[in-house]
Design an enzyme around this catalytic site. Structure first.
Site, PDB file in Angstrom:
ATOM      1  CE1 TYR A  83      -3.749   2.330   0.471  1.00 27.55           C
ATOM      2  CE2 TYR A  83      -2.833   2.944   2.591  1.00 27.55           C
ATOM      3  CZ  TYR A  83      -3.747   3.136   1.582  1.00 27.55           C
ATOM      4  OH  TYR A  83      -4.670   4.148   1.696  1.00 27.55           O
ATOM      5  CG  HIS A 100     -11.225  -0.345   6.593  1.00 26.23           C
ATOM      6  ND1 HIS A 100     -11.483  -0.981   5.402  1.00 26.23           N
ATOM      7  CD2 HIS A 100     -10.116   0.391   6.399  1.00 26.23           C
ATOM      8  CE1 HIS A 100     -10.571  -0.641   4.519  1.00 26.23           C
ATOM      9  NE2 HIS A 100      -9.728   0.183   5.083  1.00 26.23           N
ATOM     10  CE  LYS A 106     -10.495  11.496  13.536  1.00 28.47           C
ATOM     11  NZ  LYS A 106      -9.101  11.384  13.992  1.00 28.47           N
ATOM     12  CG  HIS A 112      -8.333   6.042  10.474  1.00 29.09           C
ATOM     13  ND1 HIS A 112      -7.850   6.722   9.400  1.00 29.09           N
ATOM     14  CD2 HIS A 112      -8.477   4.758  10.064  1.00 29.09           C
ATOM     15  CE1 HIS A 112      -7.680   5.883   8.396  1.00 29.09           C
ATOM     16  NE2 HIS A 112      -8.060   4.682   8.771  1.00 29.09           N
TER      17      HIS A 112
END
Ligand SMILES: Nc1nc2c(ncn2[C@@H]2O[C@H](COP(=O)(O)OP(=O)(O)OP(=O)(O)O)[C@@H](O)[C@H]2O)c(=O)[nH]1
Ligand SMILES: [Mg+2]
Lengths: 330, 667
Positions: free
Chosen positions: B24, B179, B539, B545
């Site tokens: 990745y 995930h 956030k 995430h």
């Protein structure tokens, strides 16, 4: 000693200053004013008193200009999403809006996750919108005194003040004590509001809102059922508005109009006077508990006593009147 | 598998071909990423796995306000077909197998990929690869969604219906259980939610294709799975998924062609369990997790990518990624695992484990179905994940679950791996953002503007009409030179925006002695403050995430605080406005994308300008040097994955508030 007095004097000045700014419609004073109202320490109570005094009807020269609206309904009915759309509609019309979102959860830890705010989309740079979340806390039933006072604090500085509460059967009575107009929000397919209305457990609200209109048939059915229940109760005049809050929003203009129409017919002075009296009663009960109420001869007696007071008195002065009476009787 | 003796063959006649090996990868600009890809291919990698930056994933151009600090950070920035040309320069598209981790904007990135192929005279029928395109897990875990659930599902269905004939070798969707595990899912939840998602997608596509085509649609569905450290159970999980998938195909969708019923999956092994302390141990974890998906032939991955040992520290460097590629090569080419038939066939233990998981997953799928399917059950599933994750953390905190080097055997020598000048991680050149902003502006100036406008108008028209597939208009916009932000912006105008549920509102409360102590302290401090201690958990940036933020929010609530949590993707100005309006005593920021150096000072500045005099604490993947830097910039506390004991962190925050707000005596 001197130091402490000057500190106390300073807080009184600060609070009076906040009150004065609110009276002049300065919205930047609102968050600090809300902090002061929520402060339950003795110094905090003194500050709140000084603040409320500055925005009493006497100081304002009448009742505050805001339209006070209660939005209530079962959990997940779509209240906050609806407010997202309503806030946008009011802003388009140039009205400033404050929302008090009351979280019902009561946990042993005393803490709460205040999540409504996330669902009310708004431009953070727009100072015409304020959202404040509060926890109902351990208090069972009824709105906590700080919430009642918060409404009063915001009323001079905003054109619309909304209280979002959760529940059915009691929550609309609570917000009715505080607001000019009560809108009960129902989602299609859930029968509780209908049942409560039919059974007379729930007072007939000023406006009924059916959310999630995009769901189609179920929403139409909910509307039919509610309309026929209202007819059976002899309240065919009560507006029932179907809205959809997800894009493209629908029914929002109609709802704004229905709320405005109610505001046009309500006796604001009577509503606000009663709100202050009930707030004073709630505050007194919080401070002095059941025994305090007994000293006054019960709730009813206490209310009679309050009704004998000047209609324009602010809450702390009304509380003082109750405390005086309790001391005399007790 | 023939065996003259009639019993089971012990060896394959011919050694199996290895799975597709990927890393990745991608960061900064298309040019730098292209160089990285070519080098990775030289090192023996057999497929590409493209990491896009968050603006590209969420549909914003580099010059958008929301992109600040994120351009080129966790992946490559691709704003238009020109960038895609550069990214793929010199790579044979008709031979390459390219996996793109792209979801909300998958239709757009596929269109760019196809356009580059066309303009290089490669027939799109020959393109092979995968677009991740699983939006439900974005709502549940990863956070790079752009549109509300309804329109998002429509985009997915349009893409699948389009590619099944036009790009027949492409996997238009990779349903991700990966995930879900990262967000805390148990194996049962992982299986159940992934398969329920697949079902929701298939149900959405079904009306768009005829009965003859549908089995092929089923056959093109692939999965992206996680593998954790309990690798025996993890292997059983994959077998269970295969069994349930076949069942679903036969029973619900009437597919009976064996070719289409095979459970096809790729893997990235677990990152959640990788530790910041003694990070070298992570290599061993990664090897074992890779075994889970490589060792049993009947449930072996078709493609594997492995995380790097230092992911909990920051962004991995090329060398770190090379190490992970070597793990795959050694497994496939040095060991004997590719020489045998399925080694678990006939194992009672394995069969028993599979049966348990199948049964559990069936039950959980029934619950999702009762909610009306995966789309409707997002709220429910999210809450379940938050709870599972909390249970997992609690076990680690209490020591019930051992994590070597973190909650056990913590005495250690200093790691030489982290002693280089770079501290053992990659830092992205901060000029990338500025360069990309200039580049996209230049791109807009030199293109045929009327053609772009016309293409976007057509796209709007297609989006407004449910009966029209958006892919042709998307391709036309890609060819005309529209940008990522323009494509997504046009659709946002039609579809509206969305905030996914946070899952914390209704999560149950937790309790233990340590928490009880903090709770008493919170009571005392609140008393001294005059009102309940109130915290904002925020956030900033595009990073989705959210599990760290969610767990902190829950723990703070269970410690007796009032917690304001608005979910992901908040601008610094929104955080500041919220802090002021809500009258919080402290602001906690969580950030995992590596853009703390850009975003945190911005939040501090906005807070100052808004007149909020409250302490700010930061948690996330923050290298030690940056932590120091943040403290100098005015951050009161920095917490990293090393601070895995949440209750301790909360206690520390209470002390901080007491100190700053003059209630220290109470603490
Ligand atoms: N389809 C549809 N869904 C809606 C609509 N309005 C709200 N929802 C969904 O209904 C759920 C609850 O919405 P909220 O606005 O949070 O409801 P609420 O009444 O404020 O909820 P609480 O504050 O938790 O009691 C969310 O998943 C919304 O996305 C609507 O008009 N249409
Ligand atoms: Mg709400």
């Amino acid at each position: 000693m001197r130091d402490r007095r000057s500190a106390a004097a300073r807080t009184a000045v600060d609070a009076a200053e906040l009150g004065r700014r609110l009276r002049e419609g300065d919205r930047t004073a609102a968050p600090a004013a809300l902090n002061a109202i929520e402060d339950r320490s003795q110094a905090g109570r003194d500050r709140a008193r000084a603040l409320l005094h500055e925005i009493s009807p006497a100081a304002l020269g009448g009742e505050a200009r805001a339209h006070l609206i209660g939005v209530t309904g079962p959990p997940g009915a779509g209240k906050s999403s609806l407010l997202s759309a309503l806030v946008a509609a009011w802003r388009e019309r140039g009205r400033s809006v404050a929302v008090l979102a009351v979280d019902p959860s009561s946990r042993r830890s005393g803490g709460a996750l205040l999540g409504d705010r996330a669902r009310i989309e708004h431009d953070p740079r727009d100072d015409g919108v304020l959202i404040r979340s509060t926890a109902a806390g351990s208090r069972l039933g009824g709105l906590a005194p700080p919430t009642r006072e918060a409404v009063q604090v915001l009323a001079p500085a905003y054109e619309v003040v909304v209280v979002e509460t959760v529940g059915v059967g009691q929550s609309e009575t609570d917000v009715a004590e505080v607001c000019d107009t009560v809108a009960v929000v129902v989602q299609p397919g859930s029968g509780d509001v209908l049942q409560f209305l039919k059974a007379g457990i729930m007072e007939i609200p000023d406006v009924l809102v059916i959310t999630k209109g995009d769901l189609g048939d179920v929403a139409r059915r909910a509307r039919r059922d509610l309309a026929s229940a209202l007819r059976a109760l002899g309240a065919r005049e009560t507006p029932v508005v179907t809205v959809s809050s997800i894009p493209p929003p629908t029914g929002i203009d109609e709802l704004v109009q229905a709320l405005d129409a109610h505001r046009g017919v309500v006796d604001v002075k009577a509503a606000r006077t009663s709100a202050r009296r009930l707030a004073a009663l709630a505050e007194f009960a919080t401070e002095h508990g059941e025994s305090g109420l007994r000293a006054l001869g019960g709730r009813r007696e206490a209310l009679l006593l309050l009704e004998a007071q000047d209609a324009g008195l602010e809450v702390p002065r009304l509380v003082e009147a109750l405390e005086r009476a309790a001391r005399q009787d007790g | 598998m023939s065996d003259a003796g009639g019993g089971r063959a012990t060896r394959l006649e011919e050694r199996d071909r290895p799975w597709v090996m990927r890393t990745y990868a991608g960061h900064s600009t298309a040019r730098e990423s292209n160089a990285l890809y070519r080098k990775n291919l030289e090192k023996g990698q057999t497929g590409l796995s493209v990491a896009f930056d968050l603006p590209t994933q969420t549909g914003y151009d580099p010059d958008d306000e929301l992109s600040r600090g994120e351009v080129g950070k966790v992946g490559v920035s691709i704003a238009h077909k020109g960038d895609m040309h550069t990214l793929l320069d010199g790579i044979p598209l008709d031979e390459m197998n390219t996996s793109m981790t792209i979801n909300a904007t998958a239709a757009w990135l596929l269109a760019l990929y196809m356009t580059v192929a066309e303009e290089n005279d490669v027939p799109v029928e020959r393109l092979q690869g995968t677009t991740q395109n699983d939006i439900i897990k974005e709502f549940l875990s990863r956070g790079t969604y752009a549109f509300p659930p309804g329109p998002s599902m429509r985009l997915i269905a349009d893409m699948i219906a389009f590619t099944v004939d036009a790009v027949p070798k492409w996997n238009p969707i990779n349903i991700c259980s990966y995930h879900l595990q990262e967000a805390g899912a148990t194996p049962v939840q992982e299986i159940a939610y992934a398969l329920s998602t697949a079902q929701a997608v298939l149900d959405a596509v079904r009306p768009q294709v005829d009965d003859e085509t549908f089995p092929r649609v089923f056959g093109r569905m692939s999965f992206f799975v996680n593998a954790g450290i309990r690798f025996i159970e993890e292997h059983a999980k994959l077998r269970a998924m295969g069994q349930l998938w076949r069942e679903l195909g036969r029973e619900r969708y009437g597919v009976d062609d064996e070719r289409f019923l095979r459970f096809r999956y790729g893997v990235q092994v677990n990152s959640l369990g990788l530790t910041e302390s003694q990070p070298e141990n992570n290599v061993i974890r990664i090897v074992l997790e890779a075994l889970a998906v490589a060792m049993g032939r009947d449930a072996r991955a078709r493609a594997i990518q492995l995380p790097a040992w230092n992911e909990a520290l920051g962004l991995p460097r090329p060398w770190d990624q090379q190490w992970s590629l070597r793990i795959q090569q050694i497994l496939a080419l040095e060991t004997d695992i590719l020489e045998y038939p399925d080694i678990f066939e006939g194992s009672n233990v394995m069969e028993g484990l599979v049966a348990e998981l199948v049964e559990g997953a069936r039950e959980e799928m029934a619950v999702v179905a009762e909610h009306g399917g995966a789309v409707e059950a997002v709220d429910y599933m999210k809450t379940q994940l938050v709870e599972s994750h909390r249970a997992r953390l609690a076990k680690i905190e209490s020591g019930e679950q051992t994590v070597v080097g973190q909650n056990a055997f913590t005495t250690t020598e200093p790691s030489p791996l982290q002693q280089g000048e770079d501290g053992g991680i990659l830092t992205v050149d901060p000029n990338v953002e500025r360069d990309q902003i200039e580049a996209v502006r230049h791109w807009r100036e030199q293109r045929d503007e009327p053609a772009v406008r016309a293409a976007l108008d057509e796209l709007r028209g297609a989006a407004e009409d449910d009966g029209v597939n958006v892919m042709p208009a998307t391709l036309a916009a890609a060819r005309a030179g529209a940008t990522t932000g323009e494509w997504a912006g046009t659709l946002r105008e039609v579809f509206g925006e969305y905030r996914a549920p946070t899952g914390v509102d209704s999560a149950a409360g937790a309790d233990d002695a340590a928490l009880e102590e903090v709770r008493e302290k919170v009571e005392r401090v609140s008393e001294a403050l005059g009102r309940r201690l109130k915290v904002l958990v925020g956030k900033p940036g595009l990073d989705g995430h959210s599990n760290g933020a969610e767990q902190i929010a829950l723990r703070a609530r269970d410690a007796g605080m009032d917690v304001v949590y608005e979910g992901i993707r908040l601008t610094p100005s929104r955080i500041a406005a919220t802090a002021v309006q809500e009258g919080v005593h402290v602001v906690g920021l969580s950030i995992l994308s590596g853009s703390h150096r850009e975003l945190i000072p911005e939040v501090l500045r906005e807070l100052r300008e808004a007149g909020a005099d409250v302490p700010v604490v930061v948690g996330g993947i923050i290298p030690a040097a940056d932590a120091e830097w943040l403290r100098e910039a005015g951050v009161a506390r920095v917490y990293t994955p090393k601070d895995f004991e949440l209750t301790k962190s909360i206690d520390d925050i209470v002390d901080l508030v007491a100190e700053r707000h003059g209630a220290a005596a109470a603490a």
